[in-house]
Design a protein around this motif. Structure first.
Motif, PDB file in Angstrom:
ATOM      1  N   ALA A  72     -25.874 -85.217  63.929  1.00  9.40           N
ATOM      2  CA  ALA A  72     -25.375 -85.905  62.741  1.00  9.40           C
ATOM      3  C   ALA A  72     -25.810 -87.360  62.671  1.00  9.40           C
ATOM      4  CB  ALA A  72     -23.852 -85.815  62.701  1.00  9.40           C
ATOM      5  N   ASP A  73     -26.634 -87.822  63.661  1.00 10.17           N
ATOM      6  CA  ASP A  73     -27.096 -89.207  63.602  1.00 10.17           C
ATOM      7  C   ASP A  73     -27.734 -89.477  62.246  1.00 10.17           C
ATOM      8  OD1 ASP A  73     -26.213 -89.728  66.088  1.00 10.17           O
ATOM      9  OD2 ASP A  73     -28.180 -89.823  67.058  1.00 10.17           O
ATOM     10  N   GLY A 108     -25.833 -79.758  43.134  1.00 11.33           N
ATOM     11  CA  GLY A 108     -26.367 -80.498  44.267  1.00 11.33           C
ATOM     12  C   GLY A 108     -26.071 -81.979  44.216  1.00 11.33           C
ATOM     13  N   GLU A 109     -25.154 -82.383  43.338  1.00  8.83           N
ATOM     14  CA  GLU A 109     -24.801 -83.799  43.227  1.00  8.83           C
ATOM     15  C   GLU A 109     -23.885 -84.228  44.374  1.00  8.83           C
ATOM     16  OE1 GLU A 109     -23.073 -83.964  39.361  1.00  8.83           O
ATOM     17  OE2 GLU A 109     -24.967 -83.566  38.323  1.00  8.83           O
ATOM     18  N   ILE A 110     -23.181 -83.273  44.958  1.00  4.99           N
ATOM     19  CA  ILE A 110     -22.365 -83.515  46.146  1.00  4.99           C
ATOM     20  C   ILE A 110     -22.681 -82.397  47.147  1.00  4.99           C
ATOM     21  CG2 ILE A 110     -20.509 -84.761  44.964  1.00  4.99           C
ATOM     22  CD1 ILE A 110     -18.892 -82.185  44.883  1.00  4.99           C
ATOM     23  N   ASP A 111     -22.276 -82.590  48.412  1.00  5.32           N
ATOM     24  CA  ASP A 111     -22.579 -81.613  49.459  1.00  5.32           C
ATOM     25  C   ASP A 111     -21.408 -80.682  49.754  1.00  5.32           C
ATOM     26  OD1 ASP A 111     -25.282 -82.754  50.417  1.00  5.32           O
ATOM     27  OD2 ASP A 111     -23.953 -84.503  50.453  1.00  5.32           O
ATOM     28  N   ALA A 112     -20.217 -81.100  49.400  1.00  3.54           N
ATOM     29  CA  ALA A 112     -19.018 -80.300  49.657  1.00  3.54           C
ATOM     30  C   ALA A 112     -17.922 -80.778  48.717  1.00  3.54           C
ATOM     31  CB  ALA A 112     -18.575 -80.457  51.113  1.00  3.54           C
ATOM     32  N   ILE A 149     -12.052 -76.622  52.231  1.00  2.00           N
ATOM     33  CA  ILE A 149     -13.319 -77.317  52.028  1.00  2.00           C
ATOM     34  C   ILE A 149     -14.344 -76.257  51.654  1.00  2.00           C
ATOM     35  CG2 ILE A 149     -15.153 -78.653  53.146  1.00  2.00           C
ATOM     36  CD1 ILE A 149     -12.926 -79.719  55.059  1.00  2.00           C
ATOM     37  N   ALA A 150     -15.168 -76.532  50.648  1.00  3.14           N
ATOM     38  CA  ALA A 150     -16.183 -75.581  50.199  1.00  3.14           C
ATOM     39  C   ALA A 150     -17.553 -76.251  50.172  1.00  3.14           C
ATOM     40  CB  ALA A 150     -15.834 -75.055  48.812  1.00  3.14           C
ATOM     41  N   VAL A 151     -18.582 -75.430  50.378  1.00  2.00           N
ATOM     42  CA  VAL A 151     -19.963 -75.912  50.330  1.00  2.00           C
ATOM     43  C   VAL A 151     -20.802 -74.928  49.529  1.00  2.00           C
ATOM     44  CG1 VAL A 151     -19.778 -77.083  52.558  1.00  2.00           C
ATOM     45  CG2 VAL A 151     -20.666 -74.741  52.461  1.00  2.00           C
ATOM     46  N   LYS A 152     -22.015 -75.319  49.239  1.00  2.03           N
ATOM     47  CA  LYS A 152     -22.950 -74.432  48.547  1.00  2.03           C
ATOM     48  C   LYS A 152     -23.370 -73.303  49.495  1.00  2.03           C
ATOM     49  CE  LYS A 152     -25.609 -74.024  44.740  1.00  2.03           C
ATOM     50  NZ  LYS A 152     -26.794 -74.899  44.560  1.00  2.03           N
ATOM     51  N   GLN A 153     -23.415 -72.110  48.955  1.00  4.06           N
ATOM     52  CA  GLN A 153     -23.841 -70.959  49.743  1.00  4.06           C
ATOM     53  C   GLN A 153     -25.219 -71.229  50.344  1.00  4.06           C
ATOM     54  OE1 GLN A 153     -24.157 -67.327  47.484  1.00  4.06           O
ATOM     55  NE2 GLN A 153     -23.382 -66.126  49.198  1.00  4.06           N
ATOM     56  N   GLY A 154     -25.336 -70.966  51.643  1.00  4.82           N
ATOM     57  CA  GLY A 154     -26.567 -71.261  52.355  1.00  4.82           C
ATOM     58  C   GLY A 154     -26.416 -72.456  53.273  1.00  4.82           C
ATOM     59  N   SER A 155     -25.384 -73.270  53.028  1.00  8.76           N
ATOM     60  CA  SER A 155     -25.132 -74.444  53.868  1.00  8.76           C
ATOM     61  C   SER A 155     -24.017 -74.205  54.887  1.00  8.76           C
ATOM     62  CB  SER A 155     -24.722 -75.646  52.999  1.00  8.76           C
ATOM     63  OG  SER A 155     -25.733 -75.998  52.090  1.00  8.76           O
ATOM     64  N   GLU A 156     -23.319 -73.077  54.763  1.00  4.06           N
ATOM     65  CA  GLU A 156     -22.100 -72.880  55.550  1.00  4.06           C
ATOM     66  C   GLU A 156     -22.300 -72.880  57.057  1.00  4.06           C
ATOM     67  OE1 GLU A 156     -23.027 -68.698  53.777  1.00  4.06           O
ATOM     68  OE2 GLU A 156     -23.457 -70.807  53.345  1.00  4.06           O
ATOM     69  N   GLU A 178     -24.626 -74.808  58.652  1.00  5.11           N
ATOM     70  CA  GLU A 178     -25.246 -76.052  59.104  1.00  5.11           C
ATOM     71  C   GLU A 178     -24.277 -76.822  60.002  1.00  5.11           C
ATOM     72  OE1 GLU A 178     -27.183 -78.417  56.194  1.00  5.11           O
ATOM     73  OE2 GLU A 178     -28.079 -76.702  55.159  1.00  5.11           O
ATOM     74  N   ALA A 179     -24.827 -77.536  60.967  1.00  4.74           N
ATOM     75  CA  ALA A 179     -24.013 -78.215  61.983  1.00  4.74           C
ATOM     76  C   ALA A 179     -23.052 -79.232  61.377  1.00  4.74           C
ATOM     77  CB  ALA A 179     -24.924 -78.879  63.008  1.00  4.74           C
TER      78      ALA A 179
END
Length: 278
Positions: free
Chosen positions: A38-39, A88-92, A238-245, A247-248
């Protein structure tokens, strides 16, 4: 001969020095801590305005300790965070429960998935005119939220209190057309979720989401009924775009919310009206 020996010795010393330096570099490279995934990772998270802003300040501080920078994007309309996430304007985002998301996906085709629970705010029946459900008279006017998921939730509260009955087999997205028995002839007034609490003075009672109840100046003293907390299907997440779930950073984001520091702030801000649900 002496010059040759001197040159050879010089080359030998240089080679030895280079080997030492190379060994040192290799040792440092091997033993130095591996940089966190996450750096320098920054994300935007959509939340609703109000009390949650205080909670997410603590979440942001927790995430920073793990190398994840969170910028919160504040919304005032429930329809906006999912649209922004899909674009895609926000990540979650963190503001909704599963019935609401399911309805949004069905309506708009969003590709959004839940990744971690946050809390549940049991929806309640509030009144400034009555101290108990039994005092609600025939012909009373009761306000409910008009969005599909919360309207169904509100109607179930009224059914649990014996005010109305819904048709058998009615799902969680019930509407007033699903009422099968209204023996008290109450008028169900459908209003925007953010308005119904503020209209309480003009109603006999209203079913109001807890967050909007707080924003409308309602308190536990005004609440005359509430949905059960156990096995509640309306836990927020908390929700994210499908395909990102997978990710670290998503794992770090969720753990940055699900901890004692955030729970303490949540309890302080919501004063017992909401319950941590993870």
């Amino acid at each position: 001969m002496n010059k040759k020996t001197s040159a050879t010795s010089s080359l030998t010393r240089r080679a030895s020095l280079a080997a030492i330096v190379a060994s040192a570099v290799a040792l440092v490279a091997f033993t130095a801590p591996v940089a966190s995934f996450a750096d320098d990772k920054s994300i935007k998270v959509g939340i609703m305005s109000g009390e949650d802003e205080d909670v997410w300040r603590v979440v942001t501080a927790q995430a920073a300790k793990e190398g994840l920078t969170i910028e919160t994007v504040v919304f005032n309309d429930y329809t906006q965070p999912n649209e922004a996430l899909e674009r895609g304007e926000i990540d979650a985002n963190a503001f909704q429960h599963k019935p609401y998301l399911d309805n949004q996906v069905e309506q708009h085709g969003y590709h959004i998935v839940p990744v971690g629970y946050t809390a549940v705010w049991p929806i309640g029946l509030y009144s400034k005119k009555h101290k108990a459900v039994s005092e609600i008279a025939e012909g009373a006017t009761i306000g409910v939220p008009n969005d599909p998921s919360n309207e169904g939730r509100a109607l179930r509260v009224l059914q649990n209190e014996g005010i109305i009955k819904l048709k058998d087999g009615t799902g969680i997205l019930a509407t007033v057309t699903d009422i099968s028995d209204n023996s008290k002839n109450v008028e169900i007034k459908e209003l925007d979720a953010g308005v119904v609490g503020r209209a309480i003075e003009d109603l006999d009672a209203a079913v109001v989401n807890t967050d909007w109840a707080l924003k409308s100046g309602l308190s536990a003293a005004d609440r005359i009924a509430q949905e059960p907390i156990a096995d509640n299907p309306y836990r927020n997440f908390i929700a994210v775009k499908q395909g990102s779930e997978n990710e670290a950073w998503v794992k770090t984001l969720v753990s940055s919310y699900q901890n004692d520091a955030v729970k303490a702030e949540f309890d302080k801000v919501y004063k017992g009206t909401g319950v941590s649900a993870y």
